[in-house]
Design an enzyme around this catalytic site. Structure first.
Site, PDB file in Angstrom:
ATOM      1  N   ASN A  89       6.103  -8.990   0.661  1.00 32.18           N
ATOM      2  CA  ASN A  89       7.032  -8.101   0.385  1.00 32.18           C
ATOM      3  C   ASN A  89       7.116  -7.800  -1.138  1.00 32.18           C
ATOM      4  O   ASN A  89       7.643  -6.578  -1.386  1.00 32.18           O
ATOM      5  CB  ASN A  89       8.250  -8.397   0.987  1.00 32.18           C
ATOM      6  N   TYR A 156       1.492   3.645  -7.304  1.00 28.93           N
ATOM      7  CA  TYR A 156       2.268   3.046  -6.292  1.00 28.93           C
ATOM      8  C   TYR A 156       1.805   3.415  -4.997  1.00 28.93           C
ATOM      9  O   TYR A 156       1.341   2.714  -4.207  1.00 28.93           O
ATOM     10  CB  TYR A 156       3.699   3.455  -6.284  1.00 28.93           C
ATOM     11  N   ALA A 157       1.275   4.779  -4.772  1.00 30.20           N
ATOM     12  CA  ALA A 157       0.569   5.486  -3.662  1.00 30.20           C
ATOM     13  C   ALA A 157      -0.332   4.730  -3.431  1.00 30.20           C
ATOM     14  O   ALA A 157      -0.918   4.223  -2.183  1.00 30.20           O
ATOM     15  CB  ALA A 157       0.858   6.868  -3.797  1.00 30.20           C
ATOM     16  N   ALA A 158      -1.290   4.604  -4.434  1.00 25.04           N
ATOM     17  CA  ALA A 158      -2.738   3.831  -4.125  1.00 25.04           C
ATOM     18  C   ALA A 158      -2.563   2.433  -3.705  1.00 25.04           C
ATOM     19  O   ALA A 158      -3.311   2.240  -2.819  1.00 25.04           O
ATOM     20  CB  ALA A 158      -3.447   4.121  -5.475  1.00 25.04           C
ATOM     21  N   SER A 159      -1.729   1.838  -4.447  1.00 23.58           N
ATOM     22  CA  SER A 159      -1.670   0.413  -4.046  1.00 23.58           C
ATOM     23  C   SER A 159      -0.864   0.345  -2.628  1.00 23.58           C
ATOM     24  O   SER A 159      -1.508  -0.752  -1.676  1.00 23.58           O
ATOM     25  CB  SER A 159      -0.469  -0.299  -4.831  1.00 23.58           C
ATOM     26  N   LYS A 160      -0.123   1.258  -2.101  1.00 22.17           N
ATOM     27  CA  LYS A 160       0.559   1.016  -0.881  1.00 22.17           C
ATOM     28  C   LYS A 160      -0.341   1.640   0.250  1.00 22.17           C
ATOM     29  O   LYS A 160      -0.429   0.973   1.335  1.00 22.17           O
ATOM     30  CB  LYS A 160       1.870   1.680  -0.761  1.00 22.17           C
TER      31      LYS A 160
HETATM   32  N1  LIG Z   1      13.497   0.477  -1.452  1.00 23.50           N
HETATM   33  C1  LIG Z   1      12.580   1.331  -1.042  1.00 23.50           C
HETATM   34  O1  LIG Z   1      13.021   2.668  -0.713  1.00 23.50           O
HETATM   35  C2  LIG Z   1      11.234   0.961  -0.542  1.00 23.50           C
HETATM   36  C3  LIG Z   1      10.606   2.043  -0.160  1.00 23.50           C
HETATM   37  C4  LIG Z   1       9.490   1.858   0.455  1.00 23.50           C
HETATM   38  C5  LIG Z   1       8.620   0.716   0.251  1.00 23.50           C
HETATM   39  N2  LIG Z   1       9.316  -0.489  -0.377  1.00 23.50           N
HETATM   40  C6  LIG Z   1       8.858  -1.645  -0.683  1.00 23.50           C
HETATM   41  O2  LIG Z   1       9.444  -2.750   0.049  1.00 23.50           O
HETATM   42  C7  LIG Z   1       9.358  -3.884  -0.896  1.00 23.50           C
HETATM   43  C8  LIG Z   1      10.781  -4.484  -1.361  1.00 23.50           C
HETATM   44  O3  LIG Z   1      11.296  -3.412  -1.956  1.00 23.50           O
HETATM   45  P1  LIG Z   1      12.834  -3.482  -2.411  1.00 23.50           P
HETATM   46  O4  LIG Z   1      13.417  -2.135  -2.280  1.00 23.50           O
HETATM   47  O5  LIG Z   1      13.591  -4.480  -1.707  1.00 23.50           O
HETATM   48  O6  LIG Z   1      12.641  -3.888  -4.024  1.00 23.50           O
HETATM   49  P2  LIG Z   1      13.372  -4.639  -5.130  1.00 23.50           P
HETATM   50  O7  LIG Z   1      13.083  -4.686  -6.153  1.00 23.50           O
HETATM   51  O8  LIG Z   1      14.627  -4.807  -4.714  1.00 23.50           O
HETATM   52  O9  LIG Z   1      12.524  -6.196  -4.467  1.00 23.50           O
HETATM   53  C9  LIG Z   1      11.334  -6.439  -4.832  1.00 23.50           C
HETATM   54  C10 LIG Z   1      11.275  -7.794  -5.069  1.00 23.50           C
HETATM   55  O10 LIG Z   1      10.012  -8.135  -5.692  1.00 23.50           O
HETATM   56  C11 LIG Z   1      10.030  -9.020  -6.639  1.00 23.50           C
HETATM   57  N3  LIG Z   1       8.705  -9.167  -7.587  1.00 23.50           N
HETATM   58  C12 LIG Z   1       8.430  -8.162  -8.608  1.00 23.50           C
HETATM   59  N4  LIG Z   1       7.157  -8.313  -9.097  1.00 23.50           N
HETATM   60  C13 LIG Z   1       6.896  -9.703  -8.601  1.00 23.50           C
HETATM   61  C14 LIG Z   1       5.893 -10.528  -8.798  1.00 23.50           C
HETATM   62  N5  LIG Z   1       4.875 -10.245  -9.509  1.00 23.50           N
HETATM   63  N6  LIG Z   1       5.557 -11.497  -8.125  1.00 23.50           N
HETATM   64  C15 LIG Z   1       6.583 -11.705  -7.129  1.00 23.50           C
HETATM   65  N7  LIG Z   1       7.696 -11.113  -6.933  1.00 23.50           N
HETATM   66  C16 LIG Z   1       7.871  -9.791  -7.643  1.00 23.50           C
HETATM   67  C17 LIG Z   1      11.152  -8.438  -7.471  1.00 23.50           C
HETATM   68  O11 LIG Z   1      11.753  -9.562  -8.516  1.00 23.50           O
HETATM   69  C18 LIG Z   1      12.041  -8.197  -6.410  1.00 23.50           C
HETATM   70  O12 LIG Z   1      12.952  -9.199  -6.214  1.00 23.50           O
HETATM   71  C19 LIG Z   1       8.574  -3.478  -1.976  1.00 23.50           C
HETATM   72  O13 LIG Z   1       7.013  -3.899  -1.659  1.00 23.50           O
HETATM   73  C20 LIG Z   1       8.550  -2.011  -1.964  1.00 23.50           C
HETATM   74  O14 LIG Z   1       7.562  -1.322  -2.686  1.00 23.50           O
HETATM   75  C21 LIG Z   1      10.445  -0.228  -0.625  1.00 23.50           C
END
Ligand SMILES: NC(=O)c1ccc[n+]([C@@H]2O[C@H](COP(=O)([O-])OP(=O)(O)OC[C@H]3O[C@@H](n4cnc5c(N)ncnc54)[C@H](O)[C@@H]3O)[C@@H](O)[C@H]2O)c1
Length: 250
Positions: A89, A156-160
Site C-alpha cells: 500500500n 505517479y501515473a507511470a508507477s501505478k
Molecule cells: N488517497 C487517494 O485518493 C488515492 C487514490 C489512488 C491511489 N491511492 C494509493 O493508495 C495508497 C495509500 O494512499 P493514502 O491516500 O492512504 O496515502 P497516505 O499518504 O495517507 O498513506 C501512505 C502511507 O505510505 C507511507 N510511505 C510513504 N513513503 C514510504 C516508504 N518509502 N516506505 C514505506 N511507507 C511509505 C506514508 O508514510 C503513509 O503513511 C497509495 O499507494 C496511494 O498512491 C490513493
C-alpha cells in the site's frame, strides 16, 4: 463471511490513510498484523490492532530498502511462523509537470510506488511458496491507466500503471504456487493525502467527475482489499478491482 483467524498479514504504509484502515480491518477479521511504515504513527496503529484482539508487530520499513524488507519478513516468521497476506500500500503522490520534474523526482516516485512493491513481494515469496498459500494485494490508482486525471502526475501515473502490469504478469507466475496477486484501483479517497499536494478546486473537479458525488472513505478501500486478501477470493488473480465511485466510467 471472511475469517482471517490464524492468518498473518503485512501491510506497508500502514501508519495512516488506506493502510491504517486495512491493518485494523484485517485485525477485526482475525488476522495478526505486521504494521509497517516510515512514520511513528505505526505505534498507534499497532495498538489499534491489539484492541481488536489480534497480535501486532510494529516495524519501521522503508519499502525502497530491499534488505530491510527481508529483515521484517524474518522477524515476522520468528514471531508468527507464517505470512499469508501482503498489502503493498505504501505510496507517495507529489505533483510536478514534466518541465518541473527532475530525474530525482521521477526516480523517487518509481522507487517507492513500484520498486517498493517488487521489494516486499520478493521478501514474502519464499514463505508463501513453502506454505503453498498467499494473497498479495497491490494498491494502484485510477491515474495509472484508467483516467488521465491531471498533467502533473506523470511519474505517479507511470508507477501505478507499472503496478497493474506487474500484478498481471506476476499472477501468472504465482498462480501454480497457490499465491494470488491482485491490484486495487482507487479513485479519489478521502485520506487527506491528496489535499497535501492538490488545490481545493482540483479535488472538487475530481469529485464532480465521480458519479457517486463524493470521495471514497478509506474504510471502503480497506473492505475491498480485505476481500481480495481472503480465502474465498481464491479464483481471482491478476485482476484490477476498480474502487472509484464510478470515476473511470465517464
Ligand atoms: N488517497 C487517494 O485518493 C488515492 C487514490 C489512488 C491511489 N491511492 C494509493 O493508495 C495508497 C495509500 O494512499 P493514502 O491516500 O492512504 O496515502 P497516505 O499518504 O495517507 O498513506 C501512505 C502511507 O505510505 C507511507 N510511505 C510513504 N513513503 C514510504 C516508504 N518509502 N516506505 C514505506 N511507507 C511509505 C506514508 O508514510 C503513509 O503513511 C497509495 O499507494 C496511494 O498512491 C490513493
Amino acid at each position: 463471511m471472511i475469517d482471517l483467524n490464524d492468518r498473518v498479514a503485512i501491510v506497508t504504509g500502514a501508519g495512516r490513510g488506506i493502510g491504517k484502515e486495512t491493518a485494523t480491518l484485517l485485525a477485526e477479521q482475525g488476522a495478526d498484523v505486521v504494521v509497517t511504515d516510515v512514520i511513528p504513527e505505526i505505534e498507534d496503529v499497532g495498538e489499534a490492532v491489539e484492541e481488536r484482539g489480534a497480535n501486532a508487530l510494529v516495524h519501521e520499513l522503508d519499502v525502497t530498502d530491499y534488505e530491510r524488507a527481508q529483515d521484517v519478513v524474518e522477524d515476522t516468521l520468528e514471531e508468527f511462523g507464517r505470512i499469508d497476506i501482503l498489502v503493498n500500500n505504501a505510496g507517495i503522490f507529489p505533483t510536478a509537470t514534466l518541465e518541473e520534474m527532475s530525474p530525482e523526482d521521477w526516480q523517487q516516485v518509481i522507487d517507492i510506488n513500484l520498486t517498493g512493491v517488487f521489494n516486499c513481494t520478493k521478501a514474502v515469496l519464499p514463505a508463501m511458496e513453502d506454505q503453498g498459500y498467499g494473497r498479495i494485494v497491490n494498491i494502484s490508482s485510477a491515474s495509472g491507466g484508467h483516467v488521465g486525471w491531471s498533467g502533473d502526475l506523470s511519474h505517479y501515473a507511470a508507477s501505478k500503471g507499472g503496478v497493474v502490469g506487474f500484478t498481471r504478469s506476476a499472477a501468472i507466475d504465482l498462480g501454480p504456487k497457490g499465491i494470488t496477486m491482485n491490484a486495487i484501483v482507487p479513485g479519489m479517497v478521502d485520506t487527506g493525502a491528496a489535499e497535501e499536494v492538490s488545490e481545493e478546486e482540483e479535488i472538487e473537479a475530481a469529485v464532480a467527475m465521480t458519479p457517486v458525488g463524493r470521495q471514497g472513505d478509506p474504510e471502503e478501500l480497506a473492505s475491498s482489499i480485505v476481500y481480495l486478501a481472503s480465502e474465498p477470493a481464491a479464483f481471482i488473480t491478476g485482476a484490477s478491482l476498480v474502487v472509484d465511485g464510478g470515476l473511470t466510467l465517464v
